[in-house]
Design an enzyme around this catalytic site. Structure first.
Site, short mmCIF file in Angstrom:
data_model
loop_
_atom_site.label_atom_id
_atom_site.label_comp_id
_atom_site.label_asym_id
_atom_site.label_seq_id
_atom_site.Cartn_x
_atom_site.Cartn_y
_atom_site.Cartn_z
N GLY A 6 -4.81 -2.02 4.97
CA GLY A 6 -4.01 -3.15 4.49
C GLY A 6 -4.67 -4.50 4.75
N ARG A 7 -5.19 -4.68 5.96
CA ARG A 7 -5.75 -6.00 6.31
C ARG A 7 -7.16 -6.18 5.75
NH1 ARG A 7 -4.72 -2.63 10.45
NH2 ARG A 7 -6.41 -1.91 11.78
N LYS A 65 0.84 -1.20 0.00
CA LYS A 65 0.00 0.00 0.00
C LYS A 65 0.88 1.26 0.00
CE LYS A 65 -3.51 2.29 2.77
NZ LYS A 65 -4.48 2.20 3.86
N GLU A 119 10.42 -4.62 4.66
CA GLU A 119 10.52 -6.01 4.19
C GLU A 119 10.27 -6.09 2.69
OE1 GLU A 119 8.84 -4.93 6.77
OE2 GLU A 119 9.00 -6.32 8.49
O1 F6P Z 1 3.09 -3.13 9.82
C1 F6P Z 1 1.74 -3.20 9.67
C2 F6P Z 1 1.29 -2.85 8.28
O2 F6P Z 1 1.20 -1.47 8.15
C3 F6P Z 1 -0.02 -3.53 7.98
O3 F6P Z 1 -1.10 -2.84 8.45
C4 F6P Z 1 0.05 -3.66 6.51
O4 F6P Z 1 -0.86 -4.62 6.04
C5 F6P Z 1 1.48 -4.07 6.33
O5 F6P Z 1 2.19 -3.32 7.29
C6 F6P Z 1 2.06 -3.86 4.96
O6 F6P Z 1 1.99 -2.53 4.55
P1 F6P Z 1 2.18 -2.12 3.05
O7 F6P Z 1 1.11 -2.75 2.24
O8 F6P Z 1 2.13 -0.62 3.04
O9 F6P Z 1 3.53 -2.62 2.60
#
Ligand code: F6P
Length: 555
Positions: A279-280, A218, A224
Site C-alpha cells: 500500500g505505501r 488495495k 474507513e
Molecule cells: O492499516 C494499514 C494499511 O493496511 C496500509 O498499509 C494501507 O496503505 C492502508 O491500510 C489502506 O489499505 P487499503 O488500500 O487496502 O484500503
C-alpha cells in the site's frame, strides 16, 4: 492454503550487533562523538564538495553529518556484511522477500519500461503493468477532455479520491506536489478519515451530477474507505435517484475485483494492481489514477521515468556513491550509534507540503518493527519517527528544539534551484534559509562569539548554539513530475537499506491489526440497542458507557 500457511520464517542471520563492521562502528563512534563539525570542516577545506553525491538530478550534500571518510567506509562495509547487494538483487528479481506475507516486493516493476522482464510465479508482470497504465491513460484523457459524462449528461469535473494510508497519502501528496502541472478546470478532493466531517467538508460544495469518486483500496475491505464509499454512494443516489448512476460516478482501484463488484462498481470501471505492491509503495500504480487525471498521462509517465531512473541508480551504483544507500546508512548511524529517535524532513518547497506526511507512512509503517526476519527480538533501535513541515514555517515553530534542545535530530533539507512561482525575491529568501539553517545547525555560535557581540555574561548560555547538529541537503533543479519520482524512489529505497541492516521485514504491517480488530468489537458495543456485556478493562468499559449515555441523551 493461505499466504499465512505458506510463509516460512527466515533462518536466523548473524545479529547485526555481532557483525564486525558494527563493532568497529561502535568504537569509531566513541572517536566521532567528541569531534565537532567545526573542526571536521576546518581540517578539510574541501569537505563540502567532497562529501557529496549526485545522481538523476539530485545533488546530495552529506558533508554536514557527523562522519568522516572512515565512518562512511565502515557504514558501507556494514551494508556489505548485511548482504545489501543480494537483497537488492532479490527484490528486483521478484523474489518473495516479504516473507511474512509470502509476497514479492515489486514496486520497481510499476515503473519498469515495457520490454523489461520481471517474473513472479512464472509470469512476466511488466506487460500487465503497461496494460493497466494504458487503460488509466484512456480514462484520464476522457475525463480531462470533458468526455466522461455523469448520469445526467454533464461532464465530470470534480474528482474525489476515497482511500486511506497508502491509498490516500500518495495520491494527495502527489496532487499537491504537482498542482502546477494539474488541469485547473478540474477540482480534486481527498477523503480518508472515517470521521464523517472529512466526507461532509470535501463534498459540501460539489454537485453530485459532476462528481466522480475514485474508490482506492488495495483490499477493498478497509473500514474507513468502505464507510466513506458507502456514504458517497448514498450521496450520489440521493441526488440522482437511480442505481444506474453508480456506473458513471464511481470507479475503483483495487486488487479485489469480487469486493468491487459486490459494492456495485462495474469491473469495467476498475483499475487493478497486484499483491506484490505494498500500500505505501503504490502511488505509482493505479492508486495514482487521480494523479494521472490531474497531470495527464504524459506527466504521469514522466513521474514514472523519475522513479525508474532512481531504481536503476540504486540497483547499479556503488554503495559509496549511491544516494538511497547513503541516506539509509546515515539514518542507521544516528539511530543506533547516537540514539537519535526522530528524523526531520524539511522540504523548502510549498508544493511538497504533504511530503512529510507521506513519508511518515512509508518510513514508519515499513521500519517500525521489533523482531528480525527470523522472529528474534531486536536488541537495537529500528525505525525512527519521521516528521516535518515545509520550510520556512517550521523555523517559526519547532526549529528551536532542533537547534537548542537536548536531543539530536538529524534533518533532511530539500531545496530547489528554481521555483514554478518566481515572485520578487521569494525564492532567493527561501533558499537562503535552507543554506543558513544547515550552517547554523552544523557550526552554531560559540560563547566567545556571543560575548563578542556585547551579550552580558548571564545571557551568554541562552544565546549559545552548540552546533554539531547533522543535516543532509538535497538540492534539485525544479519540482517536476520526473523530480518527484526520483525523490519518492530515493526514500523508498533508503527505507529498504535501513530494513536490510536491521534485518527486519520492511514490507508487512502486522502492528496495525490489533487496533482494527478491537475497533470492530467496540463499534458493535457503541451502537448496540440492548446494553452490551462489556468485557474490556475498566478504563475502556467506562469510556464506552459514557459514550452510550451521551448517545441516549442525544436521541
Ligand atoms: O492499516 C494499514 C494499511 O493496511 C496500509 O498499509 C494501507 O496503505 C492502508 O491500510 C489502506 O489499505 P487499503 O488500500 O487496502 O484500503
Amino acid at each position: 492454503m493461505g499466504a499465512m500457511d505458506r510463509a516460512r520464517p527466515a533462518p536466523p542471520a548473524t545479529p547485526v550487533p555481532e557483525r564486525p563492521a558494527w563493532a568497529r562502528l561502535r568504537e569509531h563512534h566513541g572517536e566521532i562523538a567528541t569531534q565537532h563539525l567545526r573542526d571536521l570542516f576546518a581540517h578539510d577545506p574541501h569537505r563540502g564538495e567532497r562529501l557529496t553525491a549526485e545522481a538523476v538530478g539530485i545533488y546530495l550534500d552529506y558533508s554536514k553529518n557527523r562522519v568522516t571518510d572512515e565512518t562512511m567506509r565502515l557504514l558501507v562495509r556494514l551494508a556489505e556484511e548485511c548482504g545489501l547487494r543480494d537483497r537488492i538483487d532479490a527484490m528486483f528479481r521478484g523474489e518473495k522477500i516479504n516473507i511474512t506475507e509470502d509476497r514479492a516486493v515489486l514496486h520497481v516493476a510499476l515503473r519498469a519500461p515495457s520490454g523489461r522482464r520481471i517474473v513472479v510465479d512464472g509470469i512476466d508482470v511488466v506487460p500487465a503493468v503497461h496494460e493497466v497504465l494504458g487503460r488509466m491513460a484512456e480514462f484520464a484523457d476522457q475525463v480531462r477532455a470533458g468526455l466522461w459524462h455523469g448520469y445526467t449528461g454533464k461532464p465530470v469535473r470534480n474528482i474525489v479520491n476515497i482511500g486511506i494510508g497508502g491509498s490516500d497519502l500518495g495520491p494527495v501528496m502527489a496532487y499537491e506536489a504537482l498542482r502546477h502541472y494539474s488541469d485547473r478546470r478540474l477540482t480534486f478532493r481527498f477523503v480518508s478519515n472515517v470521521d464523517g466531517t472529512d466526507f461532509a467538508e470535501a463534498t459540501r460544495d460539489l454537485d453530485p451530477a459532476e462528481t466522480l469518486f475514485v474508490v482506492s483500496s488495495k483490499t477493498f475491505t478497509t473500514l474507513e474507505t468502505m464507510t466513506n464509499a458507502a456514504t458517497a454512494r448514498d450521496w450520489v443516489l440521493a441526488a440522482l435517484k437511480d442505481r444506474a448512476a453508480i456506473a458513471r460516478h464511481f470507479v475503483a482501484v483495487s486488487t479485489n475485483a469480487e469486493a468491487v463488484e459486490q459494492f456495485g462498481i462495474d469491473v469495467m470501471n476498475m483499475f487493478g494492481f497486484w499483491d506484490w505492491v505494498g500500500g505505501r509503495y503504490s502511488m505509482d500504480s493505479a492508486i495514482g489514477l487521480s494523479t494521472m487525471i490531474a497531470v495527464g498521462s504524459r506527466g504521469f509517465r514522466e513521474m514514472l521515468a523519475g522513479f525508474h531512473d532512481m531504481d536503476e541508480h540504486f540497483r547499479t551504483a556503488p554503495f559509496g556513491a549511491n544516494l538511497p544507500v547513503l541516506l539509509g546508512l546515515l539514518t542507521v548511524w544516528y539511530t543506533d550509534f547516537f540514539g537519535a529517535q526522530t528524523q526531520a524532513v524539511l522540504p523548502y518547497e510549498q508544493y511538497l507540503k504533504r511530503f512529510p506526511a507521506y513519508l511518515q507512512q512509508l518510513t514508519m509503517e515499513s521500519n517500525g518493527k521489533h523482531v528480525t526476519l527470523s522472529g528474534a527480538a531486536v536488541d537495537y533501535a529500528t525505525g525512527p519517527v519521521f516528521w516535518g513541515e515545509p520550510g520556512t514555517n517550521g523555523q517559526h515553530s519547532f526549529y528551536q528544539l532542533i537547534h537548542q534542545g537536548t536531543g539530536l535530530i538529524p534533518c533532511d533539507f530539500i531545496g530547489f534551484l528554481h521555483t514554478r512561482n518566481p515572485l520578487g525575491a521569494h525564492h532567493d529568501l527561501l533558499t537562503a534559509n535552507v543554506f543558513a539553517q544547515t550552517e547554523a545547525l552544523a557550526f552554531g555560535k560559540t560563547p566567545e562569539q556571543v560575548r563578542a557581540e556585547g551579550t552580558p555574561d548571564w545571557l551568554v548560555p541562552h544565546r549559545v548554539f552548540e552546533g554539531n547538529r547533522p543535516s543532509n541537503t538535497l538540492l534539485l533543479d525544479t519540482l517536476t513530475p520526473y523530480a518527484l519520482g526520483t525523490l519518492v524512489a530515493l526514500y523508498e529505497h533508503s527505507v529498504f537499506v535501513q530494513g536490510t541492516i536491521w534485518d527486519i521485514n520492511s514490507f508487512d504491517q502486522w502492528g496495525v491489526e490489533l487496533g482494527k480488530v478491537l475497533a470492530k468489537t467496540v463499534a458493535a458495543e457503541l451502537s448496540a440497542t440492548a446494553e452490551p456485556e462489556l468485557r474490556h478493562d475498566s478504563s475502556t468499559n467506562a469510556l464506552i458507557r459514557r459514550y452510550r449515555a451521551a448517545a441516549r441523551a442525544r436521541s
